[in-house]
Write a protein that holds these residues in place. Structure first.
Motif, PDB file in Angstrom:
ATOM      1  N   CYS A  66       0.886  -1.116  -0.048  1.00  0.00           N
ATOM      2  CA  CYS A  66       0.024  -0.122   0.165  1.00  0.00           C
ATOM      3  C   CYS A  66       0.787   1.137  -0.072  1.00  0.00           C
ATOM      4  CB  CYS A  66      -0.882  -0.105   1.238  1.00  0.00           C
ATOM      5  SG  CYS A  66      -2.049  -1.264   1.210  1.00  0.00           S
ATOM      6  N   ASN A  67       1.070   1.900  -1.107  1.00  0.00           N
ATOM      7  CA  ASN A  67       1.738   3.165  -1.247  1.00  0.00           C
ATOM      8  C   ASN A  67       0.911   4.431  -0.721  1.00  0.00           C
ATOM      9  OD1 ASN A  67       3.884   4.776  -2.070  1.00  0.00           O
ATOM     10  ND2 ASN A  67       3.190   4.990  -4.077  1.00  0.00           N
ATOM     11  N   VAL A  68       1.438   4.839   0.296  1.00  0.00           N
ATOM     12  CA  VAL A  68       0.981   5.818   1.192  1.00  0.00           C
ATOM     13  C   VAL A  68       1.732   7.282   0.988  1.00  0.00           C
ATOM     14  CG1 VAL A  68      -0.299   4.269   2.642  1.00  0.00           C
ATOM     15  CG2 VAL A  68       1.857   5.357   3.401  1.00  0.00           C
ATOM     16  N   ASP A  69       1.226   8.507   1.500  1.00  0.00           N
ATOM     17  CA  ASP A  69       1.843   9.738   1.679  1.00  0.00           C
ATOM     18  C   ASP A  69       2.568   9.392   3.180  1.00  0.00           C
ATOM     19  OD1 ASP A  69      -0.296   9.998   3.337  1.00  0.00           O
ATOM     20  OD2 ASP A  69      -1.376  11.479   2.294  1.00  0.00           O
ATOM     21  N   GLU A  70       3.407  10.663   3.420  1.00  0.00           N
ATOM     22  CA  GLU A  70       4.163  10.755   4.589  1.00  0.00           C
ATOM     23  C   GLU A  70       3.250  10.705   5.865  1.00  0.00           C
ATOM     24  OE1 GLU A  70       7.192  13.738   6.660  1.00  0.00           O
ATOM     25  OE2 GLU A  70       7.276  13.635   4.535  1.00  0.00           O
ATOM     26  N   ALA A  71       2.229  11.153   5.644  1.00  0.00           N
ATOM     27  CA  ALA A  71       1.313  11.287   6.955  1.00  0.00           C
ATOM     28  C   ALA A  71       0.788   9.992   7.389  1.00  0.00           C
ATOM     29  CB  ALA A  71       0.109  12.314   6.867  1.00  0.00           C
ATOM     30  N   SER A  72       0.719   9.130   6.226  1.00  0.00           N
ATOM     31  CA  SER A  72       0.264   7.761   6.811  1.00  0.00           C
ATOM     32  C   SER A  72       1.145   6.727   6.754  1.00  0.00           C
ATOM     33  CB  SER A  72      -0.907   7.396   5.638  1.00  0.00           C
ATOM     34  OG  SER A  72      -1.900   8.233   5.534  1.00  0.00           O
ATOM     35  N   VAL A  73       2.286   6.863   6.782  1.00  0.00           N
ATOM     36  CA  VAL A  73       3.552   6.068   6.518  1.00  0.00           C
ATOM     37  C   VAL A  73       3.515   4.964   7.693  1.00  0.00           C
ATOM     38  CG1 VAL A  73       5.640   7.173   7.132  1.00  0.00           C
ATOM     39  CG2 VAL A  73       5.772   5.497   5.549  1.00  0.00           C
ATOM     40  N   SER A  74       3.401   5.631   9.133  1.00  0.00           N
ATOM     41  CA  SER A  74       3.556   4.620  10.207  1.00  0.00           C
ATOM     42  C   SER A  74       2.339   4.024  10.740  1.00  0.00           C
ATOM     43  CB  SER A  74       4.022   5.838  11.464  1.00  0.00           C
ATOM     44  OG  SER A  74       3.072   6.646  11.801  1.00  0.00           O
ATOM     45  N   LYS A  75       1.132   4.533  10.465  1.00  0.00           N
ATOM     46  CA  LYS A  75      -0.039   3.830  10.868  1.00  0.00           C
ATOM     47  C   LYS A  75      -1.118   3.450   9.732  1.00  0.00           C
ATOM     48  CE  LYS A  75       0.466   5.881  15.339  1.00  0.00           C
ATOM     49  NZ  LYS A  75       0.063   6.893  16.406  1.00  0.00           N
ATOM     50  N   GLY A  76      -0.877   3.949   8.600  1.00  0.00           N
ATOM     51  CA  GLY A  76      -1.987   3.713   7.447  1.00  0.00           C
ATOM     52  C   GLY A  76      -2.777   4.769   7.373  1.00  0.00           C
ATOM     53  N   ASN A  77      -3.837   4.299   6.608  1.00  0.00           N
ATOM     54  CA  ASN A  77      -4.837   5.452   6.339  1.00  0.00           C
ATOM     55  C   ASN A  77      -6.312   4.453   5.838  1.00  0.00           C
ATOM     56  OD1 ASN A  77      -5.040   4.579   3.616  1.00  0.00           O
ATOM     57  ND2 ASN A  77      -3.427   6.485   3.292  1.00  0.00           N
ATOM     58  N   ASN A  78      -7.385   5.036   5.643  1.00  0.00           N
ATOM     59  CA  ASN A  78      -8.615   4.501   5.361  1.00  0.00           C
ATOM     60  C   ASN A  78      -8.547   3.476   4.208  1.00  0.00           C
ATOM     61  OD1 ASN A  78     -10.002   5.884   7.411  1.00  0.00           O
ATOM     62  ND2 ASN A  78     -10.790   7.245   6.243  1.00  0.00           N
ATOM     63  N   TYR A  79      -7.865   4.070   2.986  1.00  0.00           N
ATOM     64  CA  TYR A  79      -7.506   3.125   1.887  1.00  0.00           C
ATOM     65  C   TYR A  79      -6.739   1.938   2.409  1.00  0.00           C
ATOM     66  CZ  TYR A  79      -8.281   7.251  -1.024  1.00  0.00           C
ATOM     67  OH  TYR A  79      -8.596   8.550  -1.556  1.00  0.00           O
ATOM     68  N   VAL A  80      -5.953   1.902   3.053  1.00  0.00           N
ATOM     69  CA  VAL A  80      -5.166   0.738   3.832  1.00  0.00           C
ATOM     70  C   VAL A  80      -6.040  -0.135   4.316  1.00  0.00           C
ATOM     71  CG1 VAL A  80      -3.234  -0.070   5.129  1.00  0.00           C
ATOM     72  CG2 VAL A  80      -2.938   1.989   3.924  1.00  0.00           C
ATOM     73  N   ASP A  81      -6.938   0.504   5.245  1.00  0.00           N
ATOM     74  CA  ASP A  81      -7.937  -0.437   5.973  1.00  0.00           C
ATOM     75  C   ASP A  81      -8.965  -1.237   5.057  1.00  0.00           C
ATOM     76  OD1 ASP A  81      -6.920   0.423   8.390  1.00  0.00           O
ATOM     77  OD2 ASP A  81      -8.178   1.953   8.588  1.00  0.00           O
ATOM     78  N   LYS A  82      -9.206  -0.556   3.896  1.00  0.00           N
ATOM     79  CA  LYS A  82      -9.971  -1.128   3.024  1.00  0.00           C
ATOM     80  C   LYS A  82      -9.264  -2.203   2.226  1.00  0.00           C
ATOM     81  CE  LYS A  82     -12.947   2.848   2.050  1.00  0.00           C
ATOM     82  NZ  LYS A  82     -13.177   3.860   0.750  1.00  0.00           N
ATOM     83  N   VAL A  83      -8.089  -2.161   2.021  1.00  0.00           N
ATOM     84  CA  VAL A  83      -7.296  -3.248   1.248  1.00  0.00           C
ATOM     85  C   VAL A  83      -7.257  -4.473   2.113  1.00  0.00           C
ATOM     86  CG1 VAL A  83      -5.139  -3.862   0.488  1.00  0.00           C
ATOM     87  CG2 VAL A  83      -6.008  -1.723  -0.001  1.00  0.00           C
ATOM     88  N   LYS A  84      -6.928  -4.066   3.815  1.00  0.00           N
ATOM     89  CA  LYS A  84      -6.890  -5.392   4.516  1.00  0.00           C
ATOM     90  C   LYS A  84      -8.048  -5.987   4.637  1.00  0.00           C
ATOM     91  CE  LYS A  84      -3.140  -3.311   7.547  1.00  0.00           C
ATOM     92  NZ  LYS A  84      -2.816  -2.862   8.713  1.00  0.00           N
ATOM     93  N   LYS A  85      -9.082  -5.301   4.714  1.00  0.00           N
ATOM     94  CA  LYS A  85     -10.466  -6.026   4.617  1.00  0.00           C
ATOM     95  C   LYS A  85     -10.827  -6.853   3.313  1.00  0.00           C
ATOM     96  CE  LYS A  85     -15.456  -5.008   5.640  1.00  0.00           C
ATOM     97  NZ  LYS A  85     -16.595  -4.221   5.661  1.00  0.00           N
ATOM     98  N   ALA A  86     -10.190  -6.352   2.348  1.00  0.00           N
ATOM     99  CA  ALA A  86     -10.591  -6.922   1.147  1.00  0.00           C
ATOM    100  C   ALA A  86      -9.837  -8.173   0.877  1.00  0.00           C
ATOM    101  CB  ALA A  86     -10.267  -6.039  -0.041  1.00  0.00           C
ATOM    102  N   VAL A  87      -8.677  -8.401   1.421  1.00  0.00           N
ATOM    103  CA  VAL A  87      -7.806  -9.404   0.895  1.00  0.00           C
ATOM    104  C   VAL A  87      -7.596 -10.322   1.965  1.00  0.00           C
ATOM    105  CG1 VAL A  87      -6.347  -7.697  -0.494  1.00  0.00           C
ATOM    106  CG2 VAL A  87      -5.614  -8.408   1.827  1.00  0.00           C
ATOM    107  N   LYS A  88      -8.448 -10.300   3.203  1.00  0.00           N
ATOM    108  CA  LYS A  88      -8.427 -10.938   4.459  1.00  0.00           C
ATOM    109  C   LYS A  88      -8.569 -12.495   4.093  1.00  0.00           C
ATOM    110  CE  LYS A  88     -13.331 -10.566   5.583  1.00  0.00           C
ATOM    111  NZ  LYS A  88     -14.259 -10.158   6.826  1.00  0.00           N
ATOM    112  N   ASN A  89      -9.206 -13.068   3.018  1.00  0.00           N
ATOM    113  CA  ASN A  89      -9.402 -14.349   2.687  1.00  0.00           C
ATOM    114  C   ASN A  89      -8.169 -14.957   1.836  1.00  0.00           C
ATOM    115  OD1 ASN A  89     -11.597 -14.790   4.631  1.00  0.00           O
ATOM    116  ND2 ASN A  89     -13.125 -13.762   2.975  1.00  0.00           N
ATOM    117  N   GLU A  90      -7.319 -14.077   1.256  1.00  0.00           N
ATOM    118  CA  GLU A  90      -6.561 -14.612   0.238  1.00  0.00           C
ATOM    119  C   GLU A  90      -5.239 -15.051   0.618  1.00  0.00           C
ATOM    120  OE1 GLU A  90      -5.522 -11.750  -2.930  1.00  0.00           O
ATOM    121  OE2 GLU A  90      -7.478 -10.916  -2.952  1.00  0.00           O
TER     122      GLU A  90
END
Length: 365
Positions: A206-230
């Motif tokens: 998940c390629n994020v901006d500087e503000a999100s590099v340590s804890k992620g953001n909403n986009y990252v949360d969506k990705v984690k949810k989408a791939v949980k069964n993969e």
């Protein structure tokens, strides 16, 4: 052991920037699609702090980490499975890799064009998933067609393969990637020989901006949810930040920059280590005054198989392995001290090599 990971993603998600950081190669990077046409290939060292500690104790002439190949593959667009854009070349390049690093854009920036005009990492993921699934469906249809002749003769292996192919076909038609399907161990052995694109292990970067590099953001949360069964891995990384780190000249400067971002190490280190574990790989060491060296082996390898990673003659003429646990070597300080403490073990052909083992092989050809 030759290993290759392919970096994929839609155009303009940060693939080439990330590749540059990983390999120190200078893949062309520009703000338009298809900047990368031929795949750029870089050989990267797998970071391992244990090598540093071994070097301090052994003081060898040289230290050699284990390596991995990274391939920056051309950006994919809708219709790739039918040859649209650079589709055929893209799919051929993926087929040659052992694992996929799928870069997803998880940041907003109006100055960087997105090929679909908006930021949606789930949509981007599904575009690539669909193209790979369509190609796998084509491959499975051909497989079923070819097996139809053989199963008439009652060939048991062909019947198994056909049943498994039909199972896979049904799941792909439901929108599943092959890695999401539940298989028995026997089925896994068969499927691995089918060379299906969506069965390859995936690491989502998940390629994020500087503000999100340590804890992620909403986009990252969506990705984690989408791939949980993969059965896939997800890592947060800021490609632009990694590029900035690479520009700093000294270790101290880099460490200060990382501290400001609340990061313990560069994201590329974590990405390489994640790709390594994704492939079910481990490391053993050889340590002597000439060199301290890391060797890659697949989890579950026996001592002769691990010896074969160095040279096939080592496996053919294997006699025994002298094994020291890394923790024992570090705590006792030298090979002689380990021997004196009775911690050096002599192992035979059935020994399963463990991550961090320091090995010395006896063989005769």
């Amino acid at each position: 052991m030759s290993l290759k990971c392919g970096i994929v993603g839609l155009p303009n998600v940060g693939k080439s920037t990330l590749f540059n950081c990983l390999s120190n190669a200078k893949a062309q990077s520009a703000n338009f699609p298809f900047c990368t046409i031929e795949p750029n290939i870089g050989t990267i060292s797998v970071p391992d702090k244990r090598l540093i500690e071994l070097e301090k104790l052994v003081n060898p002439e040289k230290v050699l980490p284990t390596n991995m190949e990274i391939v920056d593959i051309a950006g994919l667009v809708k219709g790739a499975s039918k040859g649209e854009g650079l589709g055929n070349k893209f799919l051929a390049n993926i087929r040659e890799t052992d694992a996929i690093i799928h870069v997803l854009r998880c940041f907003d920036n109006g100055n960087i064009i997105h090929v679909d005009g908006s930021i949606d990492p789930i949509r981007d993921k599904e575009i690539i998933d669909l193209e790979l699934q369509l190609k796998d469906l084509e491959s499975i249809d051909k497989k079923i067609q070819n097996l139809s002749r053989t199963i008439k003769s009652g060939d048991k292996n062909a019947i198994k393969e056909n049943e498994l192919s039909i199972k896979i076909k049904k799941e792909i038609e439901q929108g599943k990637s092959v890695r999401e399907i539940d298989f028995s161990n026997d089925e896994k052995n068969i499927v691995s020989k089918f060379e299906l694109l969506t069965y390859k292990p995936v690491l989502y970067a998940c390629n994020v901006d500087e503000a999100s590099v340590s804890k992620g953001n909403n986009y990252v949360d969506k990705v984690k949810k989408a791939v949980k069964n993969e059965n896939a891995q997800v890592i947060i990384i800021g490609a632009k930040i990694e590029a900035d780190i690479m520009e700093l000249e000294t270790y101290e400067e880099r460490q200060m920059f990382l501290d400001e971002l609340e990061l313990e190490e560069p994201g590329v280190n974590r990405l390489i280590q994640s790709a390594y574990s994704l492939l079910n790989l481990n490391t053993y060491f050889t340590a002597g005054v000439k060199e301290v060296r890391a060797w890659t082996f697949k989890n579950g390898m026996t001592a002769p198989q691990a010896a074969g990673v160095i040279h096939t003659d080592f496996e053919k003429g294997f006699i025994r392995a002298e094994v020291i646990k890394y923790s024992d070597f570090i705590s006792l300080g030298s090979e002689n001290a380990v021997k004196d403490a009775g911690k050096l073990k002599v192992e035979g052909k059935e020994y399963l090599v463990k991550d961090g083992d320091i090995m010395h092989f006896r063989f005769n050809v």
